[in-house]
Design an enzyme around this catalytic site. Structure first.
Site, short mmCIF file in Angstrom:
data_model
loop_
_atom_site.label_atom_id
_atom_site.label_comp_id
_atom_site.label_asym_id
_atom_site.label_seq_id
_atom_site.Cartn_x
_atom_site.Cartn_y
_atom_site.Cartn_z
N LYS A 97 0.87 -1.18 0.00
CA LYS A 97 0.00 0.00 0.00
C LYS A 97 0.90 1.22 0.00
O LYS A 97 1.80 1.35 0.83
CB LYS A 97 -0.87 -0.01 1.25
CG LYS A 97 -1.61 1.28 1.52
CD LYS A 97 -2.54 1.12 2.68
CE LYS A 97 -3.07 2.43 3.19
NZ LYS A 97 -4.05 2.26 4.25
C1 5RP Z 1 -2.01 4.52 8.22
C2 5RP Z 1 -2.84 3.68 7.33
C3 5RP Z 1 -4.21 4.09 7.12
O1 5RP Z 1 -5.05 2.99 7.04
C4 5RP Z 1 -4.37 4.80 5.83
O2 5RP Z 1 -3.41 5.75 5.59
C5 5RP Z 1 -5.73 5.35 5.85
O3 5RP Z 1 -6.23 5.64 4.68
P1 5RP Z 1 -6.48 7.15 4.27
O4 5RP Z 1 -5.12 7.78 4.10
O5 5RP Z 1 -7.20 6.96 2.96
O6 5RP Z 1 -7.32 7.83 5.31
O7 5RP Z 1 -2.43 2.72 6.79
O8 5RP Z 1 -0.70 4.20 8.12
#
Ligand code: 5RP
Length: 297
Positions: free
Chosen positions: A203
């Site tokens: 991710k």
């Molecule tokens: C934090 C994460 C969060 O789940 C992620 O960043 C959340 O998603 P968004 O940025 O879309 O609010 O992994 O490290």
């Protein structure tokens, strides 16, 4: 006692038909074991090959952030529309329905807060508990270039090795510390390091310049985080560009649950990720849902 009456010998072995070996289509996952592929197949939808994960794990270091004060009120209604719940074990157990049939990508790191150094994480869930929760994948952050780079990479290795033992894939999240670069060079580096260490999904964040190279240089599927709340059309455009440039989906939080129509927004994101809809058409889906909710028939 086993029944031995009338045991019939097999006779139709289809000798003229070669054995059908079905390839597992997910990027970089063809050589994985059956259980691992089964779990990944729950996450990435067969038709599009992509996924919409709903991220609501933020409380593990941010506390009750906007939109996540009451997971039962704000997130539970979104569960039917997501492919995957990405969350902590605490949030999952306390507030999510166990009969939703939605796979879980379980946040397995923690131990720091917005008040301290973000890269100083530890592995905060044991594999046995991840299995008890029927997690389809486990996840931790890596902080390449940060003060605790080594520790965060070592957490990732620990998750990968324990997950591999039980057929549970690991997603690496390329975290960004307070003063770290957010460009293709940085995300390309962090994504590739994660994949080389054995992460099954990475991710990362979308970047306007060079995102294609981040995807190309990472041999496993990439999903993007949404990041801070943007106007809906901008978030949909970001998702569209990411998919167009090779991402396999989104793991989106704030841009969904902080929207004024979270159901409208997740439906719109699905249209982009699974049906290749343009941001403009997807925005219409969001607008329609918002109007429908304001004036129910
Ligand atoms: C934090 C994460 C969060 O789940 C992620 O960043 C959340 O998603 P968004 O940025 O879309 O609010 O992994 O490290």
């Amino acid at each position: 006692m086993a029944d031995l009456d009338d045991v019939k010998e097999g006779k139709d072995f289809g000798l003229d038909t070669p054995v059908d070996v079905k390839a597992f289509g997910l990027r970089g996952s063809n050589a994985l074991d059956w259980g691992m592929q089964d779990r990944l197949a729950r996450i990435f939808q067969e038709k599009s090959g992509n996924t919409v994960m709903l991220a609501f794990d933020h409380g593990y270091f941010q506390g009750p952030a906007t939109g996540l004060e009451r997971l039962d009120l704000t997130i539970r209604p979104l569960v039917p529309y997501t492919d995957v719940m990405m969350c902590t074990r605490g949030g999952l157990r306390a507030t999510m329905p166990a009969d939703s049939r939605k796979p879980v990508v379980l946040r397995c790191s923690g131990g720091m807060s917005v008040l301290t150094e973000l890269s100083n994480e530890l592995v905060a869930v044991d594999i046995e508990d991840a299995l008890r929760l029927n997690a389809s994948a486990i996840t931790t952050n890596v902080y390449v270039g940060a003060e605790y780079e080594h520790k965060s990479l070592s957490n990732l290795v620990k998750l990968i090795d324990t997950g591999n033992r039980y057929g549970v894939p690991t997603m690496a999240v390329t975290g960004v510390g307070k003063d770290m670069a957010r460009d293709a060079r940085y995300f390309g580096l962090a994504s590739r390091i994660s994949a080389e260490l054995g992460a099954h999904i990475v991710k990362t964040y979308f970047v306007e310049e060079g995102f294609e190279k981040v995807v190309a240089g990472c041999p496993v599927p990439i999903v993007i985080a949404g990041g801070k709340k943007l106007p809906e059309i901008d978030a949909l455009t970001m998702a569209y560009k990411a998919i167009d440039q090779g991402a396999s989906g989104v793991d989106m939080g704030r841009n969904i649950f902080q929207s004024d129509s979270p159901v409208g927004m997740i439906k719109a994101v699905r249209a982009v990720v699974h049906d290749g809809e343009t941001p403009e058409k997807a925005l219409q889906i969001y607008e329609d849902e918002k109007a429908r909710a304001l004036s129910p028939a």
